[in-house]
Design a protein around this motif. Structure first.
Motif, PDB file in Angstrom:
ATOM      1  N   ASN A   1      50.440  41.352  40.122  1.00  0.00           N
ATOM      2  CA  ASN A   1      49.368  41.905  39.287  1.00  0.00           C
ATOM      3  C   ASN A   1      48.355  40.843  38.881  1.00  0.00           C
ATOM      4  O   ASN A   1      47.874  40.822  37.756  1.00  0.00           O
ATOM      5  N   ARG A   2      48.010  39.978  39.817  1.00  0.00           N
ATOM      6  CA  ARG A   2      47.004  38.947  39.585  1.00  0.00           C
ATOM      7  C   ARG A   2      45.709  39.323  40.295  1.00  0.00           C
ATOM      8  O   ARG A   2      45.728  39.803  41.427  1.00  0.00           O
ATOM      9  N   VAL A   3      44.598  39.106  39.613  1.00  0.00           N
ATOM     10  CA  VAL A   3      43.299  39.367  40.231  1.00  0.00           C
ATOM     11  C   VAL A   3      43.036  38.297  41.285  1.00  0.00           C
ATOM     12  O   VAL A   3      43.250  37.109  41.054  1.00  0.00           O
ATOM     13  N   PHE A   4      42.569  38.736  42.454  1.00  0.00           N
ATOM     14  CA  PHE A   4      42.289  37.788  43.537  1.00  0.00           C
ATOM     15  C   PHE A   4      41.192  38.368  44.425  1.00  0.00           C
ATOM     16  O   PHE A   4      41.339  39.462  44.974  1.00  0.00           O
ATOM     17  N   ARG A   5      40.082  37.637  44.543  1.00  0.00           N
ATOM     18  CA  ARG A   5      38.953  38.080  45.362  1.00  0.00           C
ATOM     19  C   ARG A   5      38.587  39.521  45.004  1.00  0.00           C
ATOM     20  O   ARG A   5      38.250  39.810  43.869  1.00  0.00           O
ATOM     21  N   ASP A   6      38.668  40.441  45.973  1.00  0.00           N
ATOM     22  CA  ASP A   6      38.299  41.828  45.685  1.00  0.00           C
ATOM     23  C   ASP A   6      39.501  42.682  45.301  1.00  0.00           C
ATOM     24  O   ASP A   6      39.419  43.907  45.262  1.00  0.00           O
ATOM     25  N   LYS A   7      40.621  42.051  45.001  1.00  0.00           N
ATOM     26  CA  LYS A   7      41.831  42.771  44.574  1.00  0.00           C
ATOM     27  C   LYS A   7      41.833  42.893  43.053  1.00  0.00           C
ATOM     28  O   LYS A   7      41.995  41.900  42.347  1.00  0.00           O
ATOM     29  N   PRO A   8      41.660  44.101  42.498  1.00  0.00           N
ATOM     30  CA  PRO A   8      41.581  44.255  41.047  1.00  0.00           C
ATOM     31  C   PRO A   8      42.932  44.196  40.350  1.00  0.00           C
ATOM     32  O   PRO A   8      43.032  43.844  39.180  1.00  0.00           O
ATOM     33  N   ALA A   9      44.000  44.566  41.063  1.00  0.00           N
ATOM     34  CA  ALA A   9      45.339  44.598  40.469  1.00  0.00           C
ATOM     35  C   ALA A   9      46.355  44.746  41.592  1.00  0.00           C
ATOM     36  O   ALA A   9      45.987  44.847  42.767  1.00  0.00           O
ATOM     37  N   GLY A  10      47.630  44.756  41.229  1.00  0.00           N
ATOM     38  CA  GLY A  10      48.676  44.904  42.226  1.00  0.00           C
ATOM     39  C   GLY A  10      49.276  46.299  42.214  1.00  0.00           C
ATOM     40  O   GLY A  10      49.029  47.096  41.312  1.00  0.00           O
ATOM     41  N   LEU A  11      50.074  46.578  43.230  1.00  0.00           N
ATOM     42  CA  LEU A  11      50.758  47.860  43.345  1.00  0.00           C
ATOM     43  C   LEU A  11      52.261  47.615  43.316  1.00  0.00           C
ATOM     44  O   LEU A  11      52.778  46.801  44.079  1.00  0.00           O
ATOM     45  N   VAL A  12      52.963  48.329  42.430  1.00  0.00           N
ATOM     46  CA  VAL A  12      54.417  48.247  42.355  1.00  0.00           C
ATOM     47  C   VAL A  12      54.990  49.579  42.818  1.00  0.00           C
ATOM     48  O   VAL A  12      54.722  50.619  42.222  1.00  0.00           O
ATOM     49  N   VAL A  13      55.754  49.545  43.897  1.00  0.00           N
ATOM     50  CA  VAL A  13      56.401  50.743  44.426  1.00  0.00           C
ATOM     51  C   VAL A  13      57.834  50.746  43.901  1.00  0.00           C
ATOM     52  O   VAL A  13      58.644  49.899  44.259  1.00  0.00           O
TER      53      VAL A  13
END
Length: 233
Positions: free
Chosen positions: A108-120
């Motif tokens: 769940n870290r912001v990186f480039r164009d990734k706003p958040a993480g996904l937890v399945v």
């Protein structure tokens, strides 16, 4: 997930994606990170290695330009591991408290164009996550937690999708009728869904599309159940 399951899962994925496999730790799109010993089965040995191997895979996982796509991790990388580019985590073991928060923070870290993480979530950690969030500040909750308003909105959206399956069907007796009326309405509702799924499936040209049509209601109900569990946590 046991080490045996880790290896079995690896084999199943590689059977579907043979180009992901490589005996070279510097190559390949999938790896396993787990401990072991010389007494472990022979087909486990290539996944065990030593600390240097684990460090190499960790370094690859942190590199957003590396072809490594998936790492199956057995009880490792929960502390002291930081890879902002990682975007998805699949959880299949009970976790709680600080350990759970650390695990969620891995993706769940912001990186480039990734706003958040996904937890399945394969095990059901929503309540444990909410309990863990109660121990942290508001900013920490926003960083790793569940937005309740979004969770409720998602649940309502899924509810409307399921409700649409019964468009044209009078299920009022299931809500306000006598017990016998409710049972009759339930049976009629089941027939309603089955008939429409069968009709939808017969219109599809290929087998996969027919299978999707036959299971659409069940899939939508499952999605609603998951959304409800998250919103109610």
């Amino acid at each position: 997930m046991s080490r045996r399951i880790c290896v079995a899962l690896y084999n199943e994925i590689v059977a579907l994606r043979p180009d992901w496999h490589s005996d070279d730790d510097n190559a390949g799109a999938i790896k396993i990170v787990m401990t072991g010993s010389a007494s472990d089965p022979a087909d486990w040995q290539r996944h065990i290695g030593n600390k240097a191997r684990r460090d190499l895979i960790a370094k690859r996982a942190k590199d957003p330009d590396d072809p490594l796509k998936l790492v199956i991790v057995r009880d490792m990388w929960l502390t002291g591991f930081d890879a902002p580019s990682m975007h998805t985590m699949y959880i299949d073991k009970p976790m709680q408290g600080h350990g759970l928060m650390q695990a969620i923070a891995r993706v769940n870290r912001v990186f480039r164009d990734k706003p958040a993480g996904l937890v399945v979530d394969y095990i059901g950690i929503a309540q444990s996550l909410k309990n863990a969030l109660g121990q942290y500040s508001e900013s920490d909750r926003r960083q790793a937690g569940i937005d309740e308003a979004e969770a409720v909105a998602e649940m309502l959206k899924r509810y409307e999708i399921v409700q649409d399956h019964f468009h044209g069907f009078d299920y009022s007796q299931a809500l306000k009728g006598e017990p016998s009326d409710r049972l009759r309405t339930l049976a009629a509702a089941m027939n309603w869904i089955l008939e429409r799924q069968h009709a939808a499936a017969t219109k599809e040209a290929d087998e996969e599309a027919r299978k999707t049509a036959l299971w659409r209601y069940q899939d939508d109900v499952l999605a609603l159940s998951k959304a409800f569990a998250l919103a109610a946590a």
